[in-house]
Design a protein around this motif. Structure first.
Motif, PDB file in Angstrom:
ATOM      1  N   LYS A 156      10.692 -17.264  50.611  1.00  0.00           N
ATOM      2  CA  LYS A 156       9.567 -18.069  49.740  1.00  0.00           C
ATOM      3  C   LYS A 156       8.313 -16.922  49.392  1.00  0.00           C
ATOM      4  N   GLN A 157       7.907 -16.247  50.556  1.00  0.00           N
ATOM      5  CA  GLN A 157       6.902 -15.431  50.393  1.00  0.00           C
ATOM      6  C   GLN A 157       7.075 -14.323  49.527  1.00  0.00           C
ATOM      7  N   ILE A 158       8.053 -13.584  49.682  1.00  0.00           N
ATOM      8  CA  ILE A 158       8.118 -12.351  48.761  1.00  0.00           C
ATOM      9  C   ILE A 158       8.803 -12.560  47.558  1.00  0.00           C
ATOM     10  N   MET A 159       9.121 -14.055  47.472  1.00  0.00           N
ATOM     11  CA  MET A 159       9.786 -14.385  46.033  1.00  0.00           C
ATOM     12  C   MET A 159       8.461 -14.850  45.281  1.00  0.00           C
ATOM     13  N   GLU A 160       7.415 -15.379  45.888  1.00  0.00           N
ATOM     14  CA  GLU A 160       6.105 -15.881  45.158  1.00  0.00           C
ATOM     15  C   GLU A 160       5.383 -14.612  44.880  1.00  0.00           C
ATOM     16  N   GLU A 161       5.429 -13.504  45.835  1.00  0.00           N
ATOM     17  CA  GLU A 161       4.699 -12.352  45.351  1.00  0.00           C
ATOM     18  C   GLU A 161       5.334 -11.710  44.313  1.00  0.00           C
ATOM     19  N   PHE A 162       6.573 -11.594  44.269  1.00  0.00           N
ATOM     20  CA  PHE A 162       7.335 -10.859  43.108  1.00  0.00           C
ATOM     21  C   PHE A 162       7.057 -11.858  41.832  1.00  0.00           C
ATOM     22  N   ILE A 163       7.020 -13.013  41.745  1.00  0.00           N
ATOM     23  CA  ILE A 163       6.638 -13.701  40.608  1.00  0.00           C
ATOM     24  C   ILE A 163       5.542 -13.636  40.069  1.00  0.00           C
ATOM     25  N   ASP A 164       4.569 -13.526  41.079  1.00  0.00           N
ATOM     26  CA  ASP A 164       2.915 -13.266  40.510  1.00  0.00           C
ATOM     27  C   ASP A 164       2.764 -11.770  40.091  1.00  0.00           C
ATOM     28  N   MET A 165       3.521 -11.079  40.513  1.00  0.00           N
ATOM     29  CA  MET A 165       3.403  -9.654  39.992  1.00  0.00           C
ATOM     30  C   MET A 165       4.138  -9.750  38.590  1.00  0.00           C
ATOM     31  N   TRP A 166       5.136 -10.256  38.395  1.00  0.00           N
ATOM     32  CA  TRP A 166       5.953 -10.349  37.256  1.00  0.00           C
ATOM     33  C   TRP A 166       5.376 -11.064  36.074  1.00  0.00           C
ATOM     34  N   LYS A 167       4.445 -11.998  36.568  1.00  0.00           N
ATOM     35  CA  LYS A 167       3.692 -12.814  35.454  1.00  0.00           C
ATOM     36  C   LYS A 167       2.428 -11.858  35.039  1.00  0.00           C
ATOM     37  N   GLU A 168       1.930 -11.121  35.960  1.00  0.00           N
ATOM     38  CA  GLU A 168       0.767 -10.016  35.604  1.00  0.00           C
ATOM     39  C   GLU A 168       1.280  -8.927  34.624  1.00  0.00           C
ATOM     40  N   VAL A 169       2.518  -8.550  35.064  1.00  0.00           N
ATOM     41  CA  VAL A 169       2.970  -7.481  34.117  1.00  0.00           C
ATOM     42  C   VAL A 169       3.292  -8.137  32.609  1.00  0.00           C
ATOM     43  N   VAL A 170       3.684  -9.246  32.552  1.00  0.00           N
ATOM     44  CA  VAL A 170       4.026  -9.954  31.404  1.00  0.00           C
ATOM     45  C   VAL A 170       2.743 -10.353  30.623  1.00  0.00           C
ATOM     46  N   SER A 171       1.542 -10.620  31.340  1.00  0.00           N
ATOM     47  CA  SER A 171       0.567 -11.042  30.659  1.00  0.00           C
ATOM     48  C   SER A 171      -0.248  -9.691  30.093  1.00  0.00           C
ATOM     49  N   LYS A 172       0.152  -8.469  30.356  1.00  0.00           N
ATOM     50  CA  LYS A 172      -0.474  -7.459  29.730  1.00  0.00           C
ATOM     51  C   LYS A 172       0.165  -7.280  28.428  1.00  0.00           C
ATOM     52  N   LYS A 173       1.238  -7.892  27.868  1.00  0.00           N
ATOM     53  CA  LYS A 173       1.707  -7.910  26.650  1.00  0.00           C
ATOM     54  C   LYS A 173       1.056  -8.676  25.674  1.00  0.00           C
ATOM     55  N   SER A 174       0.066  -9.574  26.296  1.00  0.00           N
ATOM     56  CA  SER A 174      -0.518 -10.476  25.257  1.00  0.00           C
ATOM     57  C   SER A 174       0.282 -11.261  24.603  1.00  0.00           C
ATOM     58  N   LEU A 175       1.509 -11.867  25.110  1.00  0.00           N
ATOM     59  CA  LEU A 175       2.379 -12.645  24.251  1.00  0.00           C
ATOM     60  C   LEU A 175       1.945 -14.106  24.350  1.00  0.00           C
ATOM     61  N   ALA A 176       2.366 -14.977  23.354  1.00  0.00           N
ATOM     62  CA  ALA A 176       1.729 -16.289  23.111  1.00  0.00           C
ATOM     63  C   ALA A 176       2.430 -17.224  23.829  1.00  0.00           C
ATOM     64  N   GLY A 177       2.356 -17.185  25.302  1.00  0.00           N
ATOM     65  CA  GLY A 177       2.973 -17.884  26.170  1.00  0.00           C
ATOM     66  C   GLY A 177       3.019 -17.323  27.548  1.00  0.00           C
ATOM     67  N   GLN A 178       3.649 -18.224  28.409  1.00  0.00           N
ATOM     68  CA  GLN A 178       3.933 -17.695  29.868  1.00  0.00           C
ATOM     69  C   GLN A 178       5.141 -18.358  30.702  1.00  0.00           C
ATOM     70  N   PHE A 179       5.281 -17.621  31.655  1.00  0.00           N
ATOM     71  CA  PHE A 179       6.566 -17.785  32.635  1.00  0.00           C
ATOM     72  C   PHE A 179       6.011 -19.051  33.646  1.00  0.00           C
ATOM     73  N   MET A 180       6.815 -20.198  33.752  1.00  0.00           N
ATOM     74  CA  MET A 180       6.486 -21.160  34.483  1.00  0.00           C
ATOM     75  C   MET A 180       7.824 -21.237  35.532  1.00  0.00           C
ATOM     76  N   HIS A 181       7.346 -21.907  36.856  1.00  0.00           N
ATOM     77  CA  HIS A 181       8.418 -22.016  37.796  1.00  0.00           C
ATOM     78  C   HIS A 181       8.167 -23.128  38.573  1.00  0.00           C
ATOM     79  N   THR A 182       8.914 -24.320  38.617  1.00  0.00           N
ATOM     80  CA  THR A 182       8.940 -25.277  39.586  1.00  0.00           C
ATOM     81  C   THR A 182      10.348 -25.373  40.176  1.00  0.00           C
ATOM     82  N   GLU A 183      10.122 -25.040  41.572  1.00  0.00           N
ATOM     83  CA  GLU A 183      11.359 -25.143  42.380  1.00  0.00           C
ATOM     84  C   GLU A 183      11.601 -26.541  42.829  1.00  0.00           C
TER      85      GLU A 183
END
Length: 219
Positions: A156-183
């Motif tokens: 859980k912890q390493i997955m959450e850290e990777f997901i946070d890092m991935w969202k940050e990478v995508v946010s730099k593209k300034s795309l009109a949206g975001q990734f959502m995760h509901t386990e």
């Protein structure tokens, strides 16, 4: 089986999912995370409804359920009855039996197609959601797999850290949206901590429900 997490792309209000967004997301995996393309991935999801000849009959069986097939499990088929929180694994020959019985009919079929990338101990699948016999894009999903661990809780912890890092990478593209995760709550489906393909099936169903909900909110 290694643990996986599925994220769905939620476009901003007034925007739509398109192939340009999909390409930008794929570039994030390759250019920002140095992902190496290792193959293709594919799954199919079908909505089933009872084939009632007499609509006035009171039924005591599921009014609808989902069927899921996965490329990596060609001999298996997964059923999810969402109302009762039930997930079942069956032999893929069940489809021929269902075809003969005609007790349920397919209402909608969706395909999940994409590319598989390797990133060290992680694998990522960039997936487009398209209707059966159509090319128009209905959604985008990311599947993240952590290869060393099969325990949902321990990863859980390493997955959450990777997901946070991935969202940050995508946010730099300034795309009109975001990734959502509901386990999903796997315990509600009677699933244990050790990850299986049934966990993946439950996640596909949950992600699809979120995709449909976000589409309804935008419209």
């Amino acid at each position: 089986m290694p643990v996986r997490c599925i994220l769905h792309w939620q476009p901003n209000q007034g925007t739509v999912v398109n192939s340009q967004v999909l390409n930008e997301i794929s570039q994030c995996v390759v250019e920002s995370l140095n992902g190496l393309k290792e193959g293709r991935c594919k799954a199919s999801l079908t909505f089933y409804r009872p084939n009632l000849r007499d609509q006035s009959v009171t039924i005591d069986f599921p009014r609808d359920f989902l069927g899921i097939s996965m490329l990596e499990q060609p001999n298996k088929y997964y059923f999810i009855i969402r109302g009762q929180k039930i997930v079942l694994e069956a032999d893929s020959s069940i489809l021929a039996i269902m075809e003969k019985l005609q007790s349920y009919k397919s209402k909608v079929a969706l395909h999940f197609e994409g590319a598989l990338y390797k990133l060290g101990d992680f694998q990522m699948r960039v997936i487009k959601v398209v209707p059966n016999q159509a090319e128009n894009l209905r959604g985008i999903m990311i599947e993240i797999e952590y290869l060393p661990i099969s325990s949902v809780e321990k990863s859980k912890q390493i997955m959450e850290e990777f997901i946070d890092m991935w969202k940050e990478v995508v946010s730099k593209k300034s795309l009109a949206g975001q990734f959502m995760h509901t386990e999903p709550n796997y315990a509600e489906y009677g699933l244990a901590d050790n990850y299986t393909s049934q966990h993946t099936a439950v996640q596909y169903a949950a992600a699809l429900a979120q995709l449909i909900q976000s589409a309804q909110l935008r419209s």
